[in-house]
Each structure stands twice: as C-alpha cells, then as structure tokens.
Design an enzyme around this catalytic site. Sequence first.
Site, PDB file in Angstrom:
ATOM      1  CE  LYS A 180      -3.927   2.160   0.344  1.00 16.60           C
ATOM      2  NZ  LYS A 180      -3.548   2.904  -0.876  1.00 16.60           N
ATOM      3  CD  GLN A 233       3.189   4.874   2.281  1.00 14.75           C
ATOM      4  OE1 GLN A 233       3.722   5.735   1.600  1.00 14.75           O
ATOM      5  NE2 GLN A 233       2.133   5.101   3.015  1.00 14.75           N
ATOM      6  CE  LYS A 286       4.070   7.778   5.651  1.00  9.22           C
ATOM      7  NZ  LYS A 286       3.770   8.693   4.519  1.00  9.22           N
ATOM      8  CE  LYS A 291       4.726   7.628  -2.213  1.00  8.50           C
ATOM      9  NZ  LYS A 291       4.169   8.204  -0.977  1.00  8.50           N
ATOM     10  N   GLY A 308      -2.713   8.294  -4.333  1.00 10.71           N
ATOM     11  CA  GLY A 308      -2.053   9.507  -4.839  1.00 10.71           C
ATOM     12  C   GLY A 308      -0.803   9.878  -4.062  1.00 10.71           C
ATOM     13  CG  ASP A 309       3.444  11.036  -3.041  1.00 11.29           C
ATOM     14  OD1 ASP A 309       3.351  10.965  -1.807  1.00 11.29           O
ATOM     15  OD2 ASP A 309       4.439  11.560  -3.602  1.00 11.29           O
ATOM     16  CB  THR A 358      -2.202  13.758   4.343  1.00  9.87           C
ATOM     17  OG1 THR A 358      -2.574  12.599   3.598  1.00  9.87           O
ATOM     18  CG2 THR A 358      -0.729  13.711   4.663  1.00  9.87           C
ATOM     19  CG  ASN A 412      -4.254  16.092  -0.648  1.00  9.97           C
ATOM     20  OD1 ASN A 412      -3.717  15.491   0.278  1.00  9.97           O
ATOM     21  ND2 ASN A 412      -5.561  16.108  -0.795  1.00  9.97           N
ATOM     22  CB  SER A 462      -5.498   4.900   1.953  1.00  7.21           C
ATOM     23  OG  SER A 462      -5.369   5.983   1.068  1.00  7.21           O
TER      24      SER A 462
HETATM   25  N1  LIG Z   1      -1.284  13.052  -0.567  1.00  9.64           N
HETATM   26  C1  LIG Z   1      -1.146  12.339   0.536  1.00  9.64           C
HETATM   27  O1  LIG Z   1      -2.113  11.767   1.056  1.00  9.64           O
HETATM   28  C2  LIG Z   1       0.168  12.225   1.197  1.00  9.64           C
HETATM   29  C3  LIG Z   1       1.253  12.964   0.801  1.00  9.64           C
HETATM   30  N2  LIG Z   1       2.413  12.920   1.513  1.00  9.64           N
HETATM   31  C4  LIG Z   1       3.566  13.734   1.140  1.00  9.64           C
HETATM   32  O2  LIG Z   1       3.203  15.111   1.212  1.00  9.64           O
HETATM   33  C5  LIG Z   1       3.979  15.877   0.276  1.00  9.64           C
HETATM   34  C6  LIG Z   1       3.039  16.670  -0.605  1.00  9.64           C
HETATM   35  O3  LIG Z   1       2.210  15.789  -1.331  1.00  9.64           O
HETATM   36  P1  LIG Z   1       0.800  16.216  -1.955  1.00  9.64           P
HETATM   37  O4  LIG Z   1       0.305  17.433  -1.268  1.00  9.64           O
HETATM   38  O5  LIG Z   1      -0.027  15.019  -2.010  1.00  9.64           O
HETATM   39  O6  LIG Z   1       1.228  16.557  -3.440  1.00  9.64           O
HETATM   40  P2  LIG Z   1       0.654  17.691  -4.422  1.00  9.64           P
HETATM   41  O7  LIG Z   1       1.145  17.346  -5.752  1.00  9.64           O
HETATM   42  O8  LIG Z   1      -0.790  17.877  -4.191  1.00  9.64           O
HETATM   43  O9  LIG Z   1       1.386  18.998  -3.897  1.00  9.64           O
HETATM   44  C7  LIG Z   1       2.788  19.059  -3.832  1.00  9.64           C
HETATM   45  C8  LIG Z   1       3.181  20.464  -3.494  1.00  9.64           C
HETATM   46  O10 LIG Z   1       4.575  20.506  -3.263  1.00  9.64           O
HETATM   47  C9  LIG Z   1       5.188  21.416  -4.162  1.00  9.64           C
HETATM   48  N3  LIG Z   1       6.460  20.821  -4.604  1.00  9.64           N
HETATM   49  C10 LIG Z   1       6.631  19.642  -5.227  1.00  9.64           C
HETATM   50  N4  LIG Z   1       7.926  19.464  -5.511  1.00  9.64           N
HETATM   51  C11 LIG Z   1       8.576  20.546  -5.036  1.00  9.64           C
HETATM   52  C12 LIG Z   1       9.927  20.948  -5.016  1.00  9.64           C
HETATM   53  N5  LIG Z   1      10.878  20.190  -5.550  1.00  9.64           N
HETATM   54  N6  LIG Z   1      10.241  22.141  -4.433  1.00  9.64           N
HETATM   55  C13 LIG Z   1       9.262  22.911  -3.896  1.00  9.64           C
HETATM   56  N7  LIG Z   1       7.969  22.594  -3.890  1.00  9.64           N
HETATM   57  C14 LIG Z   1       7.634  21.418  -4.441  1.00  9.64           C
HETATM   58  C15 LIG Z   1       4.220  21.550  -5.320  1.00  9.64           C
HETATM   59  O11 LIG Z   1       4.385  22.787  -5.973  1.00  9.64           O
HETATM   60  C16 LIG Z   1       2.881  21.448  -4.594  1.00  9.64           C
HETATM   61  O12 LIG Z   1       2.512  22.663  -4.024  1.00  9.64           O
HETATM   62  C17 LIG Z   1       4.860  14.853  -0.446  1.00  9.64           C
HETATM   63  O13 LIG Z   1       6.084  14.761   0.248  1.00  9.64           O
HETATM   64  C18 LIG Z   1       4.086  13.551  -0.275  1.00  9.64           C
HETATM   65  O14 LIG Z   1       4.929  12.425  -0.374  1.00  9.64           O
HETATM   66  C19 LIG Z   1       2.516  12.175   2.644  1.00  9.64           C
HETATM   67  C20 LIG Z   1       1.488  11.414   3.076  1.00  9.64           C
HETATM   68  C21 LIG Z   1       0.255  11.301   2.337  1.00  9.64           C
HETATM   69  O1  LIG Z   2      -2.969   6.630   0.774  1.00  9.28           O
HETATM   70  C1  LIG Z   2      -2.027   5.938   0.390  1.00  9.28           C
HETATM   71  O2  LIG Z   2      -2.103   4.758   0.118  1.00  9.28           O
HETATM   72  C2  LIG Z   2      -0.679   6.528   0.167  1.00  9.28           C
HETATM   73  C3  LIG Z   2      -0.322   7.702   0.992  1.00  9.28           C
HETATM   74  C4  LIG Z   2       1.115   7.989   0.758  1.00  9.28           C
HETATM   75  O3  LIG Z   2       1.595   7.881  -0.363  1.00  9.28           O
HETATM   76  C5  LIG Z   2       1.966   8.335   1.859  1.00  9.28           C
HETATM   77  O4  LIG Z   2       1.578   8.091   3.003  1.00  9.28           O
HETATM   78  O5  LIG Z   2       3.071   8.850   1.628  1.00  9.28           O
END
Ligand SMILES: NC(=O)C1=CN([C@@H]2O[C@H](COP(=O)(O)OP(=O)(O)OC[C@H]3O[C@@H](n4cnc5c(N)ncnc54)[C@H](O)[C@@H]3O)[C@@H](O)[C@H]2O)C=CC1
Ligand SMILES: O=C(O)CCC(=O)C(=O)O
Length: 444
Positions: free
Chosen positions: A88, A109, A112, A124, A163-164, A207, A238, A376
């Site tokens: 997952k 992961q 976690k 992942k 997603g990520d 998250t 997100n 999830s």
């Molecule tokens: N979506 C989820 O449920 C989860 C996400 N995460 C982590 O949270 C973080 C954000 O993910 P999301 O919000 O889902 O993605 P997203 O794609 O919705 O947003 C990512 C954000 O980070 C910025 N970003 C990406 N790469 C960058 C870089 N190199 N330098 C500066 N800014 C950058 C983007 O501009 C955007 O604002 C990631 O590290 C992801 O692995 C962790 C747990 C769960």
């Molecule tokens: O909801 C999921 O399965 C993945 C969430 C995730 O990618 C993360 O925890 O970094």
Amino acid sequence: MNAVQVVENLKQRFPNEPEYIQAVSQVLGTIEEEYNKHPEFDKANLIERLCIPDRVIEFRVSWVDDKGNVRTNMGYRVQHNNVIGPYKGGLRFHQSVNLGILKFLAFEQTFKNSLTTLPMGGAKGGSDFSPRGKSDAEVMRFCQAFMSELYRHIGADVDVPAGDIGVGGREVAYMFGMYKKLTHEWSGILTGKGIQFGGSLIRPEATGYGNVYFLVNMLNTRGIDIKGKTVLVSGSGNVAQYTIEKCIELGAKVVTCSDSDGYIYDPDGITREKLDYIMELKNIERGRIREYAEKYNVKYVEGAKPWFEKADIALPSATQNEINEEAAKALVANGVIAVSEGANMPTTPEAIKIFQDAKILYSPGKAANAGGVAVSGLEMSQNSERLSWSREEVDAKLHSIMNNIHENCVKYGTEPDGYINYVKGANIAGFLKVAKAMMAQGIV
Ligand SMILES: NC(=O)C1=CN([C@@H]2O[C@H](COP(=O)(O)OP(=O)(O)OC[C@H]3O[C@@H](n4cnc5c(N)ncnc54)[C@H](O)[C@@H]3O)[C@@H](O)[C@H]2O)C=CC1
Ligand SMILES: O=C(O)CCC(=O)C(=O)O
C-alpha cells in the site's frame, strides 16, 4: 547489527540512490539498540530483508501528446514489504522521480503503515511524467498508458496504490477507469477514489488534518494551545491545503504557503476565503502561487522556501529535503516550538539534529502524515464491506489513529531527561510490529 556497516554495504550495492540510503540510515540509527536486544533477528538476517524491497517493477510508458508526438516516460512500482497486509502506498508523477526516490518512499511507507495499526504493507510507485502544463486529455492518455502495464501487478489483496505528488483525484479516476476496462471488474484497487465510485469521505483531508491532530498532541505534552500560534506551511497541494484548513479551524494563523517556484507571505494570515481561492487556483485552474500574492497584494519570494520567516510552528508539506541545516538554524533562532512533517522526509539529517539538540517538538513524516494512508486503509475497509461511513465516523477514526501513533511515539521515544524523541519512537514502534511478523512468517 551494526547500523553503520549495514548502511555502508547498502551504499555499495545501490550507489546512485542517496534518498534511499538517507531514509535507511535514519531508521537503522534509531532501532539498532532495540534490534540488538533480539539475537534471533540477526540470525534471520532480518535487517537486510527489511531494507531491500521485495520487488521492483520498472516499465516504459508510451503515450501520445496533443500534437500527435509519441512520448515515453518511465513507470515504477516498488513493492517493499507485505508481511502485515497488501502492499500500500501512493504514486508520484513528477519529473524528479527515479528509482532511489521511490525506494526511500516505499521503505518509509512500510513503517508508517505499521504505525497506523491497520493491516497494510508498504509500497510506492510513480513516473517521471509531470502533469504540470499538460492538458486533461494528455493526462488521461498518460494515466491509461501507465495503468495498461501496472494493472498486472496490483489487486485489492495484492497492492493498492493511491495519490502522492502530481497524483490527485483526477489521475486516480483515470487510472481506475482504465483498470476497470482492462480487467472487466470493479475492485478497490486504488484509494483516493471519487466519492461517487467507492472513495471515502475525509480521504482528501486526511493527511493534512492528521498532521494537525498529531501536532496538537505534541503541543499538549507541553501544555501549549495551538490557538493564536503563527504557522509556516510549505507546498500548496493536497497536504498543504487541508493542513491550512485545520489550522484555521483551530484558531492558528498560517502566514505562508509555496510551490516549486517560490512562496507567499501573508502577514494577516490565510483566511477561509483565501484558502478557497488557493484551492480553486491549484486544483482547477492549475495556476502558480505567485497569483495569490498578486490578488491579495502580499509578499512573494521567487526561488525560496518560507523557513526564514518568523513563526511558532512549521509544517513542511511539499517534498523531501526542503528544510536544510541553514533553514533549521533560522527556525530555531526565530523561536519555533514545533515542526511536524506533512511531507515525507522534508528535513535533512543535519536539520533534524538541530531541532533535537534545541529540544523543540519535532515529528517525522512517518508518524505525523500517516493519517492519509490510514484513511486509505479505511477506504479499503469500506470497499470490502460495500458500505460508506459518514464524515464524522471517518474523522473520529482518523483522530483516534493519530492519538494512538502519538502514544506509541511517547512510549518508545521518551528519553531519560523526558524529551520525546519522536523519530526514535516512531521508528521502533513501526519496526517491532513488522519484525515480529517477518519472524513469524519464516525466511521467504
Ligand atoms: N497526498 C497524501 O495523502 C500524502 C502525501 N504525503 C507527502 O506530502 C507531500 C506533498 O504531497 P501532496 O500534497 O499530495 O502533493 P501535491 O502534488 O498535491 O502537492 C505538492 C506540493 O509541493 C510542491 N512541490 C513539489 N515538488 C517541489 C519541489 N521540488 N520544491 C518545492 N515545492 C515542491 C508543489 O508545488 C505542490 O505545491 C509529499 O512529500 C508527499 O509524499 C505524505 C502522506 C500522504
Ligand atoms: O494513501 C495511500 O495509500 C498513500 C499515501 C502515501 O503515499 C503516503 O503516506 O506517503
């Protein structure tokens, strides 16, 4: 186990994967003592079997852009460990994606998911395809091409992606549609699905909300109220959006957010109305955060991160290694009391040391951002029982999971002087469950 030796050995075997080595090294350094209390672990060479993924799937993705050009990208799925449940973890679509980054994410992961208390293994995947600047039709064709290979390797009891970075509701829906077409079955093989087709309420929020619930637990250990605190958030995707939402709801003032081009600083704080604008800008118009500064006439700093602004709390929610030593020093010098990671591994090892030496509250992503994957897991449960739970029900379960993770961090991470080392606590708690399950299942 000698952690330094194990890491050195992995470095030689996987020389071009610095993020993977960084993540492994961080975990091994904190579990070494506990591991060595169990000679049976070493006899079963548990540590190498836990650090090296079960399986890596790598494939070419061919798709056609709007001008008729045939394009190729790389696709990957790292199935790290499935001892406690089906693989997952999310999918990341970003130009920086490579195998080493996905291996670090899949490794993290695994711990976690173990912390969530739900039966989920760690994985992942993703691609070096970036949805940025692509039309909806191009994103759809890419997602379909990606799934036309990935579908053979996943399943509701095998591996359930989500997603990520770069993969939100739109991409999950396109991939889900293609899976259904290819297999001729409706199955809960992805989470983060639309609410109309098996998605869970609160998954989009989980998250960010979960990170703030965890933060409140940390603040409570020192009798500090989040209300009235000034908060730095990075990212505007997100995780950042729902982190800001929950902070506003609890009376904190968020003064920054960012994207990969730069950050905005709004001294009056991001209000509900301004957050609605960010959501529209980022989720629908797919614009840049600079436009917020233009609309609300606030400061925009190009090519920089927000960590040099003064605040009480920092919630990194963008990407890995976004807080380096210099940024950590500035945060501490500016009087930050807590740093809680919404992103995965956003803090470099040097920066973590600065936070811990300063004895500020600091929680690693594998604990603080586990709410996303936890919900999830709840989406998988709802799909299995063909039911959907109410918002209140899911939120209450999320809250209780985050409280439980916090309790486990306190249990395993409290040091003799009373300081809670959340890194150590999360790593040991996550590790022990996986290790015991691996021992029970034999050498496989
Ligand atoms: N979506 C989820 O449920 C989860 C996400 N995460 C982590 O949270 C973080 C954000 O993910 P999301 O919000 O889902 O993605 P997203 O794609 O919705 O947003 C990512 C954000 O980070 C910025 N970003 C990406 N790469 C960058 C870089 N190199 N330098 C500066 N800014 C950058 C983007 O501009 C955007 O604002 C990631 O590290 C992801 O692995 C962790 C747990 C769960
Ligand atoms: O909801 C999921 O399965 C993945 C969430 C995730 O990618 C993360 O925890 O970094």
